[in-house]
Motif scaffolding. Sequence first.
Motif, PDB file in Angstrom:
ATOM      1  N   PHE A   5     -17.837  -9.036 -23.718  1.00  0.00           N
ATOM      2  CA  PHE A   5     -17.287  -8.488 -22.478  1.00  0.00           C
ATOM      3  C   PHE A   5     -15.997  -9.242 -22.188  1.00  0.00           C
ATOM      4  CE2 PHE A   5     -20.790 -11.400 -21.775  1.00  0.00           C
ATOM      5  CZ  PHE A   5     -20.257 -12.374 -20.952  1.00  0.00           C
ATOM      6  N   ARG A  41     -28.967  -6.132 -16.797  1.00  0.00           N
ATOM      7  CA  ARG A  41     -27.837  -5.293 -16.403  1.00  0.00           C
ATOM      8  C   ARG A  41     -28.174  -3.821 -16.570  1.00  0.00           C
ATOM      9  NH1 ARG A  41     -27.104  -6.377 -21.756  1.00  0.00           N
ATOM     10  NH2 ARG A  41     -26.085  -4.730 -22.976  1.00  0.00           N
ATOM     11  N   ARG A  73     -19.303 -18.546 -13.190  1.00  0.00           N
ATOM     12  CA  ARG A  73     -18.089 -17.743 -12.990  1.00  0.00           C
ATOM     13  C   ARG A  73     -16.855 -18.463 -13.539  1.00  0.00           C
ATOM     14  NH1 ARG A  73     -19.600 -15.766  -6.872  1.00  0.00           N
ATOM     15  NH2 ARG A  73     -20.504 -13.728  -7.444  1.00  0.00           N
ATOM     16  N   ASP A  78     -13.848 -15.860 -14.263  1.00  0.00           N
ATOM     17  CA  ASP A  78     -13.776 -15.069 -13.040  1.00  0.00           C
ATOM     18  C   ASP A  78     -12.982 -15.843 -11.994  1.00  0.00           C
ATOM     19  OD1 ASP A  78     -15.291 -13.110 -14.131  1.00  0.00           O
ATOM     20  OD2 ASP A  78     -17.151 -13.637 -13.110  1.00  0.00           O
ATOM     21  N   HIS A  83     -11.339  -9.232 -11.540  1.00  0.00           N
ATOM     22  CA  HIS A  83     -12.665  -8.645 -11.715  1.00  0.00           C
ATOM     23  C   HIS A  83     -13.702  -9.759 -11.823  1.00  0.00           C
ATOM     24  CE1 HIS A  83     -15.848  -5.987 -13.002  1.00  0.00           C
ATOM     25  NE2 HIS A  83     -16.114  -6.829 -13.962  1.00  0.00           N
ATOM     26  N   SER A  85     -17.326 -10.796 -12.997  1.00  0.00           N
ATOM     27  CA  SER A  85     -18.438 -10.378 -13.852  1.00  0.00           C
ATOM     28  C   SER A  85     -19.777 -10.580 -13.169  1.00  0.00           C
ATOM     29  CB  SER A  85     -18.409 -11.155 -15.174  1.00  0.00           C
ATOM     30  OG  SER A  85     -17.207 -10.930 -15.863  1.00  0.00           O
ATOM     31  N   PHE A  96     -24.969  -8.703 -13.140  1.00  0.00           N
ATOM     32  CA  PHE A  96     -23.842  -8.735 -14.068  1.00  0.00           C
ATOM     33  C   PHE A  96     -23.138  -7.400 -13.963  1.00  0.00           C
ATOM     34  CE2 PHE A  96     -21.389  -8.208 -17.844  1.00  0.00           C
ATOM     35  CZ  PHE A  96     -20.879  -9.475 -18.075  1.00  0.00           C
ATOM     36  N   ASP A  97     -21.854  -7.430 -13.671  1.00  0.00           N
ATOM     37  CA  ASP A  97     -21.088  -6.218 -13.411  1.00  0.00           C
ATOM     38  C   ASP A  97     -19.922  -6.154 -14.382  1.00  0.00           C
ATOM     39  OD1 ASP A  97     -20.349  -3.886 -12.166  1.00  0.00           O
ATOM     40  OD2 ASP A  97     -19.267  -4.876 -10.535  1.00  0.00           O
ATOM     41  N   GLY A  98     -19.968  -5.227 -15.327  1.00  0.00           N
ATOM     42  CA  GLY A  98     -18.870  -5.097 -16.273  1.00  0.00           C
ATOM     43  C   GLY A  98     -19.322  -4.419 -17.548  1.00  0.00           C
TER      44      GLY A  98
END
Length: 214
Positions: A5, A41, A73, A78, A83, A85, A96-98
């Motif tokens: 990612f 996720r 992070r 991050d 953005h 994650s 978890f975002d991505g």
Amino acid sequence: MRLRFGDVTFDSGRRALFRGPRPAHLSPKAFQLLELLLSKRPNAVPKDEILEALWPDVVVTEGSLAALVKDLRKALGDRAGDHISIRTVHGFGYAFDGAVREVPDGAPAPHRHLLVWGTQEMPLVEGENLLGREPSADLWVAHPSISREHARLVVTGERAEIEDRSSKNGTWLGSRRVEGCVTLADGDEIRVGEVRLLYRGPASALSEKTKSAC
């Protein structure tokens, strides 16, 4: 399991995290937290579940978890305004975002072949290995001087060959530009764009009298 990612590669088998070619330091607890969030996720994980998984026999405060998330992070790169994650789900937990891509291990080559980029080792599999800048490449080299599909490496038994894929900045073996299909020898330095890679493989590869697989 290997996941990618952004410029990050997460390797659960080796218990390692890389940002580009460089290892990113994570404490065991931070690595465990990342592994948990990736496994769940895109769902959010409740704080109680995280605390139970990371500290099963210890009573800790939510402040300890918040500090761990902050460290994670930072390791992932991050930053405020960029953005994130690791997303905070207020009043609930974290997620978890991505976009995440699983990197298939493929069929291992019967003989050891790999590229070394900095401290990161990239094993080659039997058959075709595409090297490029896109995360979808088999051998992902995240550098602006690399083309999306820069070069192709083909492994056949003890033999490995490299071929340029009409890249913008070329593929070089030592001081010689790669034209057509070139057989690699253990210890060869490969330059793709501005990135230098070291090829490691069987020392007997050049002695094989087999037809090129490129």
